[in-house]
Design a protein around this motif. Structure first.
Motif, PDB file in Angstrom:
ATOM      1  N   VAL A 139      -4.218  -0.457  -2.819  1.00 42.92           N
ATOM      2  CA  VAL A 139      -4.268   0.718  -1.952  1.00 42.92           C
ATOM      3  C   VAL A 139      -5.165   0.511  -0.741  1.00 42.92           C
ATOM      4  O   VAL A 139      -4.833   0.922   0.372  1.00 42.92           O
ATOM      5  CB  VAL A 139      -4.741   1.943  -2.770  1.00 42.92           C
ATOM      6  CG1 VAL A 139      -4.895   3.169  -1.871  1.00 42.92           C
ATOM      7  CG2 VAL A 139      -3.756   2.238  -3.883  1.00 42.92           C
ATOM      8  N   THR A 140      -6.325  -0.119  -0.950  1.00 40.67           N
ATOM      9  CA  THR A 140      -7.311  -0.246   0.139  1.00 40.67           C
ATOM     10  C   THR A 140      -7.559  -1.674   0.576  1.00 40.67           C
ATOM     11  O   THR A 140      -8.201  -1.900   1.607  1.00 40.67           O
ATOM     12  CB  THR A 140      -8.649   0.378  -0.297  1.00 40.67           C
ATOM     13  OG1 THR A 140      -9.229  -0.423  -1.354  1.00 40.67           O
ATOM     14  CG2 THR A 140      -8.460   1.800  -0.795  1.00 40.67           C
TER      15      THR A 140
ATOM     16  N   ALA B 227      -8.481   6.787   0.064  1.00 43.68           N
ATOM     17  CA  ALA B 227      -7.604   5.996   0.924  1.00 43.68           C
ATOM     18  C   ALA B 227      -6.761   6.895   1.813  1.00 43.68           C
ATOM     19  O   ALA B 227      -6.489   6.581   2.971  1.00 43.68           O
ATOM     20  CB  ALA B 227      -6.701   5.103   0.066  1.00 43.68           C
TER      21      ALA B 227
ATOM     22  N   SER C  85       0.809  -1.216   0.000  1.00 42.03           N
ATOM     23  CA  SER C  85       0.000   0.000   0.000  1.00 42.03           C
ATOM     24  C   SER C  85       0.844   1.269   0.000  1.00 42.03           C
ATOM     25  O   SER C  85       0.387   2.325  -0.432  1.00 42.03           O
ATOM     26  CB  SER C  85      -0.931   0.012   1.222  1.00 42.03           C
ATOM     27  OG  SER C  85      -0.171  -0.046   2.424  1.00 42.03           O
TER      28      SER C  85
ATOM     29  N   LEU D 156       2.304   3.505  -3.852  1.00 40.37           N
ATOM     30  CA  LEU D 156       1.168   3.986  -4.629  1.00 40.37           C
ATOM     31  C   LEU D 156       1.548   4.247  -6.082  1.00 40.37           C
ATOM     32  O   LEU D 156       0.839   3.855  -7.008  1.00 40.37           O
ATOM     33  CB  LEU D 156       0.610   5.264  -3.989  1.00 40.37           C
ATOM     34  CG  LEU D 156      -0.508   5.986  -4.748  1.00 40.37           C
ATOM     35  CD1 LEU D 156      -1.758   5.143  -4.775  1.00 40.37           C
ATOM     36  CD2 LEU D 156      -0.785   7.347  -4.121  1.00 40.37           C
TER      37      LEU D 156
END
Length: 455
Positions: free
Chosen positions: A407-408, A313, A224, A227
């Motif tokens: 990312v999430t 996010a 994460s 990015l």
């Protein structure tokens, strides 16, 4: 041969306008990011360390990776249509004893001539854009103040060399169809379409789709905190998937039109039937019109949804995974990609519709009225836009889901409310271009146009 090539360009400059614009943008793009990379190399180490953010070389590499690939994708697309518009002329040359080698040499001369014509303007545009972008980056604290773009011919020479190589390779592939046939067969092939997509093309398309899937898997498995790497992998994966869509496009477009055309045939039996029959009967032509629309929706949708997902996010996470500079960089990249996609869409749709002049003339000779032809074109424009939007949305959805997982942790990305404007924009760009070009194509004496006369 050179004089023959230049004469063709002088007589019908409109046939090469799309290729010229695409090559100009490609050369300018490579010059732009090459100049930024050279600026980063020339910046003193202390000044580079004092700047927060990724740095000029990273920005140039991240931007340039996707932008250059898209630029040359547009070049290949435009070149294919520039040659397709003179298929009949090349076939006629074959019938008067021109050899396949001479026909290919003529095509190469045309491509080289167009590339030479746009090289200096492309250099100038790229150099000016590099200075403007550098000033913007300095104003946002992403580049060392007081640093200027160094004078070096390397980015310009690389841009020209890359443009020449891509254009020559693409022209060799595009000219292969007319030069590998017997002269009489080449003449008739210009007005017909092959019924099936070749096995090599389908295999290449399947390979591109698999490669795009691997890139999306790579994006989804990034930590994460990475990015930028996840975003670049997802965006590159979407572009590779779109290349796969372009290769298997005739098959996919025929299936989608069969599904979408059913309600159209019910609601408008005559016009809907004609439009549906035209699109399904010329699946390769339909695919050529659909791909740039899918490119426009796929790339812009991927960038927009990824940006929104990253912003959400950032708001939910304890440690920020994005920033205002990240958002600005992505918006700038989106604007550049939209420019390329819009140019490709307009070039392709104009070429595809304009080459149907003889078809429209024959329909007029058997009794079709101007209003009937325009209604048929309207339905075709709507179906073309719908197929392109669906294919582009599918690619954008897959790429955005992969980015969202990285990312999430969820495969459901954050879709902004303005995403509908991307679809509306694609439709608003597609329909007027098709109808405007069609309106021009149906003008003039039908008997003369049916005989193969050209403007």
């Amino acid at each position: 041969m050179v004089l023959l090539a230049l004469g063709r360009i002088r007589r019908q400059p409109a046939a090469f306008a799309g290729l010229a614009v695409a090559l100009l943008l490609a050369i300018a793009t490579v010059t732009l990011f090459g100049s930024l990379f050279a600026t980063g190399l020339a910046t003193p180490e202390a000044a580079r360390d004092a700047v927060e953010g990724p740095g000029l070389m990273v920005i140039a590499g991240a931007f340039g990776e996707i932008a250059v690939l898209v630029a040359f994708f547009v070049v290949v697309n435009a070149l294919g249509f520039a040659l397709r518009q003179q298929h009949r002329e090349l076939a006629l040359l074959r019938t008067v004893a021109a050899t396949p080698r001479q026909a290919r040499r003529l095509v190469r001369c045309q491509v080289v001539a167009v590339t030479v014509l746009v090289t200096v303007p492309g250099w100038a545009g790229g150099a000016v854009a590099a200075r403007l972008l550098l000033a913007e980056l300095q104003g946002r604290g992403m580049a060392a103040p007081g640093v200027g773009v160094p004078w070096t011919p390397v980015p310009m020479l690389v841009a020209s060399a890359a443009a020449f190589v891509v254009a020559l390779v693409a022209s060799a592939v595009a000219a292969r169809r007319v030069t590998r046939l017997a002269p009489a067969a080449a003449l008739t092939a210009g007005s017909t379409e092959q019924g099936r997509t070749g096995v090599p093309r389908l295999l290449a398309g399947a390979g591109a789709l698999v490669g795009g899937g691997f890139l999306l898997r790579l994006a989804a498995t990034r930590p994460s905190g990475e990015l930028d790497k996840a975003g670049q992998a997802a965006l590159l994966g979407s572009l590779v998937l779109l290349i796969g869509v372009a290769l298997v496009g005739p098959l996919a477009a025929r299936v989608l039109v069969a599904v979408l055309g059913l309600p159209v045939r019910v609601l408008a039996p005559r016009t809907g039937w004609s439009a549906d029959a035209n699109l399904r009967g010329y699946a390769r032509r339909l695919s050529s019109a659909v791909v740039p629309v899918a490119l426009l929706v796929g790339l812009s949708g991927t960038m927009t949804i990824m940006t929104t997902t990253a912003e959400h996010a950032s708001g939910a996470a304890t440690g920020s995974v994005t920033s205002d500079t990240d958002v600005w960089l992505r918006q700038a990249e989106l604007a550049l990609l939209l420019c390329f996609a819009a140019v490709s869409t307009v070039n392709t749709l104009v070429a595809v519709t304009a080459e149907r002049r003889r078809e429209f003339a024959l329909l007029r000779l058997v009794g079709a009225t101007w209003s009937q032809l325009m209604r048929m074109l309207t339905v075709e424009a709507v179906l073309t836009a719908a197929v392109g939007v669906l294919l582009g949305a599918a690619v954008a959805g897959a790429a955005s889901a992969a980015f969202s997982i990285a990312v999430t942790g969820s495969a459901v990305p954050s879709v902004p409310g303005g995403a509908g404007w991307l679809v509306a924009g694609a439709v608003a760009l597609t329909a007027p271009v098709i109808l405007g070009t069609g309106l021009r194509a149906v003008r003039g004496p039908a008997a003369e146009q049916a005989g193969g006369a050209r403007d």
